[in-house]
Scaffold this motif. Sequence first.
Motif, PDB file in Angstrom:
ATOM      1  N   ASP A 280     -31.238   5.637  24.158  1.00 32.91           N
ATOM      2  CA  ASP A 280     -31.965   6.099  25.327  1.00 32.91           C
ATOM      3  C   ASP A 280     -30.971   6.465  26.433  1.00 32.91           C
ATOM      4  OD1 ASP A 280     -33.123   5.918  27.892  1.00 32.91           O
ATOM      5  OD2 ASP A 280     -34.787   4.730  27.119  1.00 32.91           O
ATOM      6  N   LYS A 281     -31.024   7.726  26.885  1.00 34.72           N
ATOM      7  CA  LYS A 281     -30.025   8.207  27.845  1.00 34.72           C
ATOM      8  C   LYS A 281     -30.080   7.435  29.167  1.00 34.72           C
ATOM      9  CE  LYS A 281     -29.674  12.866  26.089  1.00 34.72           C
ATOM     10  NZ  LYS A 281     -29.959  14.259  26.311  1.00 34.72           N
ATOM     11  N   ASN A 282     -31.288   7.012  29.558  1.00 38.43           N
ATOM     12  CA  ASN A 282     -31.390   6.273  30.829  1.00 38.43           C
ATOM     13  C   ASN A 282     -30.698   4.921  30.736  1.00 38.43           C
ATOM     14  OD1 ASN A 282     -32.822   8.228  32.213  1.00 38.43           O
ATOM     15  ND2 ASN A 282     -34.747   7.582  31.241  1.00 38.43           N
ATOM     16  N   LEU A 283     -30.912   4.270  29.586  1.00 39.76           N
ATOM     17  CA  LEU A 283     -30.245   2.975  29.370  1.00 39.76           C
ATOM     18  C   LEU A 283     -28.728   3.160  29.380  1.00 39.76           C
ATOM     19  CD1 LEU A 283     -32.060   1.117  26.419  1.00 39.76           C
ATOM     20  CD2 LEU A 283     -31.895   0.412  28.812  1.00 39.76           C
ATOM     21  N   GLN A 284     -28.290   4.242  28.737  1.00 42.87           N
ATOM     22  CA  GLN A 284     -26.846   4.507  28.633  1.00 42.87           C
ATOM     23  C   GLN A 284     -26.239   4.773  30.005  1.00 42.87           C
ATOM     24  OE1 GLN A 284     -27.000   7.694  25.757  1.00 42.87           O
ATOM     25  NE2 GLN A 284     -27.403   6.295  24.052  1.00 42.87           N
ATOM     26  N   LEU A 285     -26.946   5.580  30.792  1.00 44.18           N
ATOM     27  CA  LEU A 285     -26.463   5.894  32.140  1.00 44.18           C
ATOM     28  C   LEU A 285     -26.427   4.622  33.006  1.00 44.18           C
ATOM     29  CD1 LEU A 285     -25.557   8.154  34.009  1.00 44.18           C
ATOM     30  CD2 LEU A 285     -27.927   8.495  34.673  1.00 44.18           C
ATOM     31  N   ALA A 286     -27.476   3.798  32.861  1.00 40.14           N
ATOM     32  CA  ALA A 286     -27.543   2.561  33.665  1.00 40.14           C
ATOM     33  C   ALA A 286     -26.365   1.640  33.315  1.00 40.14           C
ATOM     34  CB  ALA A 286     -28.875   1.853  33.409  1.00 40.14           C
TER      35      ALA A 286
ATOM     36  N   SER B 123     -22.529  -6.607  29.713  1.00 37.72           N
ATOM     37  CA  SER B 123     -22.867  -7.536  28.628  1.00 37.72           C
ATOM     38  C   SER B 123     -22.581  -6.892  27.273  1.00 37.72           C
ATOM     39  CB  SER B 123     -24.350  -7.895  28.713  1.00 37.72           C
ATOM     40  OG  SER B 123     -25.105  -6.726  28.421  1.00 37.72           O
ATOM     41  N   LEU B 124     -22.660  -7.732  26.257  1.00 34.86           N
ATOM     42  CA  LEU B 124     -22.463  -7.249  24.894  1.00 34.86           C
ATOM     43  C   LEU B 124     -23.522  -6.199  24.548  1.00 34.86           C
ATOM     44  CD1 LEU B 124     -20.361  -8.227  22.885  1.00 34.86           C
ATOM     45  CD2 LEU B 124     -22.138  -9.554  21.780  1.00 34.86           C
ATOM     46  N   LYS B 125     -24.729  -6.470  25.014  1.00 34.07           N
ATOM     47  CA  LYS B 125     -25.822  -5.542  24.753  1.00 34.07           C
ATOM     48  C   LYS B 125     -25.527  -4.181  25.401  1.00 34.07           C
ATOM     49  CE  LYS B 125     -30.678  -4.993  25.713  1.00 34.07           C
ATOM     50  NZ  LYS B 125     -31.811  -5.503  26.451  1.00 34.07           N
ATOM     51  N   GLU B 126     -25.030  -4.221  26.619  1.00 33.17           N
ATOM     52  CA  GLU B 126     -24.714  -2.953  27.301  1.00 33.17           C
ATOM     53  C   GLU B 126     -23.569  -2.209  26.602  1.00 33.17           C
ATOM     54  OE1 GLU B 126     -26.343  -4.254  31.695  1.00 33.17           O
ATOM     55  OE2 GLU B 126     -24.453  -5.047  30.943  1.00 33.17           O
ATOM     56  N   SER B 127     -22.606  -2.964  26.076  1.00 34.58           N
ATOM     57  CA  SER B 127     -21.530  -2.304  25.310  1.00 34.58           C
ATOM     58  C   SER B 127     -22.109  -1.642  24.065  1.00 34.58           C
ATOM     59  CB  SER B 127     -20.462  -3.316  24.897  1.00 34.58           C
ATOM     60  OG  SER B 127     -19.841  -3.851  26.035  1.00 34.58           O
ATOM     61  N   ALA B 128     -23.065  -2.323  23.440  1.00 35.58           N
ATOM     62  CA  ALA B 128     -23.705  -1.738  22.251  1.00 35.58           C
ATOM     63  C   ALA B 128     -24.478  -0.473  22.632  1.00 35.58           C
ATOM     64  CB  ALA B 128     -24.630  -2.766  21.609  1.00 35.58           C
TER      65      ALA B 128
ATOM     66  N   LEU C 285     -22.125   2.377  22.855  1.00 36.19           N
ATOM     67  CA  LEU C 285     -21.669   2.855  21.539  1.00 36.19           C
ATOM     68  C   LEU C 285     -22.581   3.952  20.996  1.00 36.19           C
ATOM     69  CD1 LEU C 285     -20.598  -0.421  19.669  1.00 36.19           C
ATOM     70  CD2 LEU C 285     -19.200   1.636  19.946  1.00 36.19           C
ATOM     71  N   ASN C 286     -23.823   3.982  21.479  1.00 32.60           N
ATOM     72  CA  ASN C 286     -24.793   4.972  20.997  1.00 32.60           C
ATOM     73  C   ASN C 286     -24.720   6.320  21.699  1.00 32.60           C
ATOM     74  OD1 ASN C 286     -27.029   3.839  18.999  1.00 32.60           O
ATOM     75  ND2 ASN C 286     -26.246   2.168  20.266  1.00 32.60           N
ATOM     76  N   ILE C 287     -23.859   6.444  22.686  1.00 38.59           N
ATOM     77  CA  ILE C 287     -23.807   7.716  23.430  1.00 38.59           C
ATOM     78  C   ILE C 287     -23.310   8.842  22.525  1.00 38.59           C
ATOM     79  CG2 ILE C 287     -22.736   8.965  25.353  1.00 38.59           C
ATOM     80  CD1 ILE C 287     -22.555   6.407  26.896  1.00 38.59           C
ATOM     81  N   THR C 288     -24.094   9.937  22.492  1.00 39.18           N
ATOM     82  CA  THR C 288     -23.649  11.127  21.750  1.00 39.18           C
ATOM     83  C   THR C 288     -23.719  12.369  22.649  1.00 39.18           C
ATOM     84  OG1 THR C 288     -25.897  11.330  20.905  1.00 39.18           O
ATOM     85  CG2 THR C 288     -24.267  10.373  19.403  1.00 39.18           C
ATOM     86  N   ASP C 289     -24.545  12.278  23.666  1.00 39.46           N
ATOM     87  CA  ASP C 289     -24.727  13.402  24.579  1.00 39.46           C
ATOM     88  C   ASP C 289     -23.408  13.708  25.322  1.00 39.46           C
ATOM     89  OD1 ASP C 289     -26.724  15.007  26.340  1.00 39.46           O
ATOM     90  OD2 ASP C 289     -25.473  13.873  27.748  1.00 39.46           O
ATOM     91  N   ASN C 290     -23.020  14.996  25.327  1.00 41.51           N
ATOM     92  CA  ASN C 290     -21.716  15.363  25.893  1.00 41.51           C
ATOM     93  C   ASN C 290     -21.568  15.009  27.365  1.00 41.51           C
ATOM     94  OD1 ASN C 290     -20.489  16.239  23.635  1.00 41.51           O
ATOM     95  ND2 ASN C 290     -21.252  18.349  23.827  1.00 41.51           N
ATOM     96  N   GLU C 291     -22.651  15.232  28.112  1.00 44.34           N
ATOM     97  CA  GLU C 291     -22.573  14.949  29.542  1.00 44.34           C
ATOM     98  C   GLU C 291     -22.347  13.455  29.790  1.00 44.34           C
ATOM     99  OE1 GLU C 291     -25.576  15.712  33.079  1.00 44.34           O
ATOM    100  OE2 GLU C 291     -25.672  17.259  31.515  1.00 44.34           O
TER     101      GLU C 291
END
Length: 462
Positions: free
Chosen positions: A20-26, A38-43, A46-52
Motif C-alpha cells: 500500500d503506497k500510503n503505508l509506504q510513504l508513512a 519498527s520491523l513492520k515498517e521496514s517490511a 521492502l515492498n516499495i516498487t513504485d519509482n516515485e
Amino acid sequence: MEFIDEKYINALIEDKSFNDKNLQLAAIEKARLRKGISLKESAILLNITDNELLDKLFSAAKEIKENIYGNRLVMFAPLYLTNACVNNCLYCAFRIDNKDIVRKTLTIDEIEQEARQLIMDGHKRLLLVCGEHPKESNLDYIGEAIKRIYSINYNGNNIRRVNVNIAPLTAEEFKKLHSFEIGTYQIFQETYHYETYTKMHPSGPKKDFAFRLHAPERAFEAGIDDLGIGALFGLTDYRFELLAMLMHAEYMEKTLGVGPHTISIPRLEPASNAPAANKIPNAVDDFAFKKIIAILRLAVPYTGIILSTREKPELRSELFSVGVSQISAGSKTTPGAYKKTDNKSNSEFGQFQLGDHRSLDQVVKDVCNLGFLPSFCTACYRSGRTGDRFMELAKTGKIGEICTPNALATFKEYLLDFASDDYSANSEKALLEQVERLPEKTKNATKKMITKLENGERDVYF
Ligand code: SAM
Ligand code: SF4
C-alpha cells in the motif's frame, strides 16, 4: 536464538497489505524523524516498487545520512593474518576442504611488514581478519599481532584503531581480547535462517548457530561495547536476512542497552572451490542491494553501515549516498598480499574475489570528487566515546561537532603525508572551505589543529 522469530519474519514478508503506497510513504516520513522505525515498517519499505516512492526512499536515506554523519566517509583496510581454517563454510575459499589454496599464517614480523605498508599507504584504521584455527590463529597470537601493529610508528603516523573480525569466543576469551585494546569486535551471522545456516556450515565449530548468534552479548559482558554485526547476502532471501538482522539489532538494544555500532553488508562473491559462492543460492541484484542499504539507514539511523571492496567502484560510488558511513579501500584478502607485488599469486589464495581493486589513493580521490570527506579518524574510541556513550552523543547530534573537525584534521594529515603528487589542489581548497563552514565554536579549534599538522605535529584530535 529464540529472538530470531522466523515465523514472524515470514509473516511480515508475506503480508500483501504492505503493498500500500500510503503505508509506504508513512513509513518513509516517520523514518525522516531519525528515531528509527519498527520491523513492520521496514517490511513495508521492502515492498516499495513504485519509482516515485523509491526515489523518496533513497532521498530520505541520503538526508538522514547527511544529517547525522555530514559528508564524512570513514576509511579502513582489512589485514588478513591467516587463511588456515578448521571450518567448512561452503561459500569461503579458506574452508578446510579446499585443497587448492596454499595455507599461510603470517609471522609477527610479517604482520608488521603488512601493517607498515598499510600505514605508508595512509591507513590509520585496520580490520584484523583470520580463519578459525586453534593453533594458527589462537588468541595469544592475535594479541601479539595487535601489540606489534600498535607499536609501529612511521614519521608520527601509526595504526590507531584495530577492529577485529574473528570467530566467536567464550566469555573468558573475550575478556582477554578486550585487554588487547581492540576497537570494534565484528561478527557476521552469515545467515539468520537456521536451516540455511546448518546447510552452509557442515562441519567445524562454526556449525553452532547459537554460539555465534550470542557472541555479541558475551563480548559486551567482557567489556567490548562497540560491536558490529552483519549478514552475508546471497545465502537466503535478502528480505528475511535484512529483517532478521534488524531483529538482532533490536534485541541488542533491548538486552545490552546499546545497539550494534556497525552493520556490515557483505555480498557473496566468487571464491576458489566454494560451491555456494560460485553458484549463489539467492543472488541479490544491485538494485535490491541499494534498497537494503537505504532501509537499514532508515531503520537504524545511528548505526555505522560498512561497505567493502567486494563491490565494484561504480556501484560503491552510487551507494555512498544512500547511507554508507564506512568503507574499506585498497584491500587484499590474502595473508601477506600488501607487501608483495606479484598480484596474480596473491589473488589466487584470497578469501574471495574483490570488485574494487583501486589503491587507497584512487579511492580517496574518487570520494573527494563525489563531494564526500574521507575520514581517517579514530578519536572516539581513544577518548572513551564507545558503546552507549557514543550512541548518546550521536543521538543528540553532538558527535557531528566532534567528528567533522576530526575528519578534516585526519584528511589534512593524509594530504600532507600520503596523497600522490597529482593530487588536485581542489581537495585542499575543498577542505579549507569546509573548515570555514563549521560553526564558530569549532572552526577556530579546527584551524588550530590544521596549523599544528602543518607545523609537523601528528595525531591531533578532539
Ligand atoms: N573466520 C571468521 C568467521 O568466519 O567468523 C572470521 C571472518 S571471515 C575471514 C570474514 C567474512 O568473510 C565472513 O564472516 C563472511 O561473511 C565473509 N565471506 C566469506 N566468504 C565470502 C565470499 N565468498 N564472498 C563474500 N564474503 C565472504
Ligand atoms: Fe573459515 Fe571464516 Fe572462511 Fe568460514 S568464513 S571458512 S570460518 S575463514
